[in-house]
Design an enzyme around this catalytic site. Structure first.
Site, PDB file in Angstrom:
ATOM      1  N   ALA A 163       0.862  -1.179   0.000  1.00 56.99           N
ATOM      2  CA  ALA A 163       0.000   0.000   0.000  1.00 56.99           C
ATOM      3  C   ALA A 163       0.901   1.232   0.000  1.00 56.99           C
ATOM      4  O   ALA A 163       2.041   1.182   0.484  1.00 56.99           O
ATOM      5  CB  ALA A 163      -0.884  -0.006   1.240  1.00 56.99           C
TER       6      ALA A 163
ATOM      7  N   GLU B 255       4.337  -4.997   7.407  1.00 56.53           N
ATOM      8  CA  GLU B 255       3.533  -3.949   8.044  1.00 56.53           C
ATOM      9  C   GLU B 255       3.913  -3.696   9.501  1.00 56.53           C
ATOM     10  O   GLU B 255       3.910  -2.551   9.961  1.00 56.53           O
ATOM     11  CB  GLU B 255       2.034  -4.292   7.954  1.00 56.53           C
ATOM     12  CG  GLU B 255       1.440  -4.122   6.563  1.00 56.53           C
ATOM     13  CD  GLU B 255       1.603  -5.355   5.687  1.00 56.53           C
ATOM     14  OE1 GLU B 255       2.428  -6.236   6.031  1.00 56.53           O
ATOM     15  OE2 GLU B 255       0.913  -5.429   4.668  1.00 56.53           O
TER      16      GLU B 255
ATOM     17  N   GLY C 122       0.675  -5.095   0.699  1.00 55.02           N
ATOM     18  CA  GLY C 122      -0.482  -5.206  -0.194  1.00 55.02           C
ATOM     19  C   GLY C 122      -0.151  -5.920  -1.500  1.00 55.02           C
ATOM     20  O   GLY C 122      -1.053  -6.469  -2.148  1.00 55.02           O
TER      21      GLY C 122
ATOM     22  N   GLU D  80      -0.456  -9.462  -0.622  1.00 54.54           N
ATOM     23  CA  GLU D  80      -1.884  -9.701  -0.360  1.00 54.54           C
ATOM     24  C   GLU D  80      -2.668  -9.802  -1.677  1.00 54.54           C
ATOM     25  O   GLU D  80      -3.567 -10.624  -1.818  1.00 54.54           O
ATOM     26  CB  GLU D  80      -2.435  -8.591   0.541  1.00 54.54           C
ATOM     27  CG  GLU D  80      -1.898  -8.703   1.978  1.00 54.54           C
ATOM     28  CD  GLU D  80      -2.205  -7.478   2.836  1.00 54.54           C
ATOM     29  OE1 GLU D  80      -1.905  -6.348   2.370  1.00 54.54           O
ATOM     30  OE2 GLU D  80      -2.726  -7.631   3.937  1.00 54.54           O
TER      31      GLU D  80
HETATM   32  N1  COA Z   1       4.551   3.206  -0.603  1.00 54.58           N
HETATM   33  C1  COA Z   1       4.967   4.362  -1.141  1.00 54.58           C
HETATM   34  N2  COA Z   1       6.151   4.504  -1.768  1.00 54.58           N
HETATM   35  C2  COA Z   1       6.948   3.415  -1.847  1.00 54.58           C
HETATM   36  C3  COA Z   1       6.573   2.177  -1.296  1.00 54.58           C
HETATM   37  C4  COA Z   1       5.312   2.091  -0.648  1.00 54.58           C
HETATM   38  N3  COA Z   1       4.857   0.944  -0.147  1.00 54.58           N
HETATM   39  N4  COA Z   1       7.575   1.296  -1.516  1.00 54.58           N
HETATM   40  C5  COA Z   1       8.523   1.969  -2.186  1.00 54.58           C
HETATM   41  N5  COA Z   1       8.151   3.240  -2.378  1.00 54.58           N
HETATM   42  C6  COA Z   1       8.893   4.320  -3.060  1.00 54.58           C
HETATM   43  C7  COA Z   1      10.037   4.842  -2.212  1.00 54.58           C
HETATM   44  O1  COA Z   1       9.577   5.805  -1.298  1.00 54.58           O
HETATM   45  C8  COA Z   1      10.928   5.406  -3.278  1.00 54.58           C
HETATM   46  O2  COA Z   1      10.390   6.657  -3.713  1.00 54.58           O
HETATM   47  P1  COA Z   1      11.392   7.941  -3.896  1.00 54.58           P
HETATM   48  O3  COA Z   1      12.358   7.491  -4.970  1.00 54.58           O
HETATM   49  O4  COA Z   1      10.464   9.024  -4.339  1.00 54.58           O
HETATM   50  O5  COA Z   1      12.046   8.159  -2.596  1.00 54.58           O
HETATM   51  C9  COA Z   1      10.760   4.443  -4.448  1.00 54.58           C
HETATM   52  O6  COA Z   1       9.521   3.791  -4.229  1.00 54.58           O
HETATM   53  C10 COA Z   1      11.849   3.390  -4.515  1.00 54.58           C
HETATM   54  O7  COA Z   1      11.887   2.710  -3.254  1.00 54.58           O
HETATM   55  P2  COA Z   1      13.227   2.530  -2.392  1.00 54.58           P
HETATM   56  O8  COA Z   1      12.817   2.311  -0.987  1.00 54.58           O
HETATM   57  O9  COA Z   1      14.166   3.660  -2.669  1.00 54.58           O
HETATM   58  O10 COA Z   1      13.828   1.188  -3.037  1.00 54.58           O
HETATM   59  P3  COA Z   1      14.797   0.139  -2.320  1.00 54.58           P
HETATM   60  O11 COA Z   1      15.314  -0.744  -3.403  1.00 54.58           O
HETATM   61  O12 COA Z   1      15.802   0.839  -1.469  1.00 54.58           O
HETATM   62  O13 COA Z   1      13.868  -0.723  -1.339  1.00 54.58           O
HETATM   63  C11 COA Z   1      11.876  -1.927  -0.727  1.00 54.58           C
HETATM   64  C12 COA Z   1      12.831  -1.538  -1.878  1.00 54.58           C
HETATM   65  C13 COA Z   1      10.670  -2.658  -1.350  1.00 54.58           C
HETATM   66  C14 COA Z   1      12.622  -2.868   0.226  1.00 54.58           C
HETATM   67  C15 COA Z   1      11.445  -0.645   0.020  1.00 54.58           C
HETATM   68  O14 COA Z   1      10.965   0.275  -0.948  1.00 54.58           O
HETATM   69  C16 COA Z   1      10.350  -0.868   1.016  1.00 54.58           C
HETATM   70  O15 COA Z   1      10.597  -1.393   2.098  1.00 54.58           O
HETATM   71  N6  COA Z   1       9.088  -0.433   0.675  1.00 54.58           N
HETATM   72  C17 COA Z   1       8.001  -0.488   1.602  1.00 54.58           C
HETATM   73  C18 COA Z   1       7.458  -1.881   1.748  1.00 54.58           C
HETATM   74  C19 COA Z   1       6.318  -1.893   2.751  1.00 54.58           C
HETATM   75  O16 COA Z   1       6.513  -1.621   3.924  1.00 54.58           O
HETATM   76  N7  COA Z   1       5.104  -2.227   2.271  1.00 54.58           N
HETATM   77  C20 COA Z   1       3.949  -2.291   3.108  1.00 54.58           C
HETATM   78  C21 COA Z   1       3.264  -0.980   3.145  1.00 54.58           C
HETATM   79  S1  COA Z   1       1.838  -1.015   4.201  1.00 54.58           S
END
Ligand code: COA
Length: 261
Positions: A67, A135, A112, A115
């Site tokens: 999400a 989460e 999500g 999910e």
């Molecule tokens: N919601 C909003 N933006 C997200 C996102 C999310 N769930 N997951 C990634 N992004 C965005 C980042 O903020 C970043 O944006 P920016 O370039 O404007 O800063 C871009 O996508 C790239 O993500 P980044 O974190 O830089 O990539 P990474 O390779 O370092 O890490 C993940 C990849 C998937 C490990 C990391 O993005 C992450 O942990 N995302 C969240 C996962 C999560 O908690 N999901 C559940 C949400 S309820």
């Protein structure tokens, strides 16, 4: 349909390819994407010519990274509950549409994203994919069905391990525990997903829909309800033209041609 973040394409065989297209945010599910999904699933459900679905993410990094966290940061309790319920209802459309679907997991499937993938009939992933329910690391509970579908797919102990640590697993581990059915290199991900659906769709159409419904019925309502549904489905299909054709084709040593009635 007016879609802002999903490419929707139906091929000549009635297979719909839905590509979630926000690669710069790792295809995170914001409000607009959820509404796009609602429109797409509604169309798939409503059009008989669409027989199956492949869901994937744009770019090479993510299927869906969850999400959209920016929409959660300042939400009130009521707003967040509404957001969760809305997403759950959209995901449920996919799970219950009785048309086979593949999550073609081309990278991260987090929160999500996992999910959503769990609402598909099967999950096929690239070896580099990572899957998780992170989460709790954000201080929240999964909101799109993770606490319910993960234990149903991989068992309570493993599900609680993933849900409580929030740690992702790699694709090989996901396949080992049955969360993912097949691993395929990126270049073959969509073609293999397609050929899996071709194999399913070559079978009796009535039987396919009823098998999916019987599985859901048992998982939702318990084994007694599921067995009752199975017996009714068996009766219905045993009296169908598809069954006549399938059994005749077997005896005549040819491929069946099903009419779906
Ligand atoms: N919601 C909003 N933006 C997200 C996102 C999310 N769930 N997951 C990634 N992004 C965005 C980042 O903020 C970043 O944006 P920016 O370039 O404007 O800063 C871009 O996508 C790239 O993500 P980044 O974190 O830089 O990539 P990474 O390779 O370092 O890490 C993940 C990849 C998937 C490990 C990391 O993005 C992450 O942990 N995302 C969240 C996962 C999560 O908690 N999901 C559940 C949400 S309820």
């Amino acid at each position: 349909m007016s879609l802002s973040h999903i490419h929707f394409h139906v091929d000549d065989d009635g297979i719909a390819l839905l590509t979630i297209n926000r690669p710069e945010k790792l295809n995170a599910l914001n409000h607009a994407v959820i509404e796009d999904l609602r429109q797409c699933f509604g169309r798939v459900q409503g059009e008989t010519l669409i027989r199956a679905v492949i869901l994937t993410g744009a770019g090479e990094r993510a299927f869906v990274a969850g999400a959209d966290i920016s929409e959660l940061a300042d939400a009130t309790a009521i707003q967040a509950e509404v957001l969760s319920a809305r997403g759950q209802s959209v995901f449920r459309m996919l799970e219950t549409m009785r048309k086979p679907s593949v999550a073609a997991i081309n990278g991260y499937a987090m929160g999500g994203g996992l999910e959503l993938a769990m609402c598909c009939t099967v999950r096929i992933a690239v070896p580099e994919a990572r899957l998780g329910q992170p989460e709790v690391k954000l201080g929240i509970v999964p909101g799109y069905g993770g606490t319910q579908r993960l234990p149903r797919l991989i068992g309570k102990g493993r599900a609680l391990d993933m849900l409580l640590t929030g740690d992702p697993i790699d694709a090989a581990e996901a396949q080992r525990i049955g969360l993912v059915s097949y691993l395929k290199p990126r270049a073959e991900l969509l073609s293999f997903s397609r050929s899996w659906l071709d194999k399913v769709l070559a079978n009796g159409p009535l039987a396919i829909g009823l098998v999916m419904q019987a599985v859901e019925s048992g998982l939702d309502g318990g084994i007694a309800a599921g067995l009752q549904f199975e017996a009714a489905g068996f009766g219905l299909t045993a009296a169908s033209d598809d069954c006549r054709e399938g059994t005749r084709a077997f005896l005549e040593k040819r491929k069946p041609v099903f009419a779906g009635r």
